[in-house]
Design a protein around this motif. Sequence first.
Motif: not given
Length: 448
Positions: A131-143, A170-178, A286-293
């Motif tokens: 859903x985030x990727x769909x929104x990112x592709x549809x918007x003219x500016x970053x999400x 990690x999966x989408x590159x989306x930014x965060x509003x904390x 942040x946590x390292x993607x792909x590390x041991x479970x």
Amino acid sequence: MNDTPQLGIGIGWRPEIADAVEALPGIDWVEAVAENLCPGHLPDSLLRLGERGVTVVPHGVSLGLGGADRPDAQRLRDLSERAEALGSPLVTEHIAFVRAGGALTGSPVLEAGHLLPVPRTWDALRVLCENVRIAQDSLPVPLAVENIAALISWPDEEMSEGQFLAELVERTGVRLLIDVANLHTNHVNRGEDPAKALDELPVEAIAYVHVAGGIERDGVWHDTHAHPVTRPVLDVLTELRSRVAPPGVLLERDDDFPPAAELAGELAVIRETITATAGRATAAPGPTPGAEPNTGTETGVVTEPATVTGITDAARERLALAETALLSALVAGAPVPPGFDSRRLAVQSRALAAKRADVIAKVAPELPEILGDGYRPAFLAYAAHRPMSAGYRRDALDFAEHLLIDGRPERSAARRRLTLWWEERAGARPPRRATRLVRVARAALGRR
């Protein structure tokens, strides 16, 4: 994310405090609720702020990126139009679901009228990422997407909040509003440690930060946006600032607006908090993607089970069933789904009905005027058995229709006023309901 705009200190722009916002010193930017703006008729106050060089960011509340359905194309077009009309460097939305039901479940669509938490499961994450990727592709500016406050917890969650957000980035590159107030809310209501969440999430992805007030009642923290910012919330802001310098920090206030001097005082405290902690800021990776479970209790790293990787329609269907069951319990009197705290769900249900009554009183102020002290109990009784299936304006019409069909209000003068109010706004209705209501309306008008 070196291209993240440096926003500075801002405040949520609301029509009720438009003049005060324009007069506040040191305001670098404002955020406006996207759904309350019309691109061709932007408020003069926002136009004047823009002419002064104040950045305006549209903040969406109705997209429902955490829902089981793919984002609505028209809602995305609307959000894009607002971003372009305002010349905004980014747009923001929430990690939440706001409606459920529909085609995926073969049941009526239910509207929450509120931001509800998504389960922190791999299914929900896969759906959210798509859903985030769909929104990112549809918007003219970053999400950028915001963590929400919650009264309730999903059973059998597979990740902490920080882990969930880290995987999303990690999966989408989306930014965060904390939202640090929401981290505090979840600390009180769900026992989640804000510092642990901040340690786990990728702070370098933060686009900006929300700060807001709330109140604790009966051991439950209500994120009201109608009370002053509390010291525990500022302490979470201090924790965040010790890890990273956020590009922007914004004060939110949505109701019970104080005098401008009080808003200025809260902004000053936020500035002081950011400045006082500046010397201690060290970005925590942040946590390292792909590390041991592992369980996530030591390093915060989690790994998706290899047997269920990928976005699938089955994941959407499972999420749809789960979210519909929860929302049905909250707004339609359905049984509490297994694993949920029934007491907490009752608190959330009452809060949703109360918010619904408050919003209806704002979008249709004639109703409490016509009904007087009877408005609120009448609406809460109505809401207990009739979930919202469209927007608030339609909900107001349905409420008025419900009263008229029941022969209320009892006072004939009030009933006549309500009938005329409904007739002026209802428009076309389904034949059977319309026929029934017209009969009631004519009878009411005939009793003048």
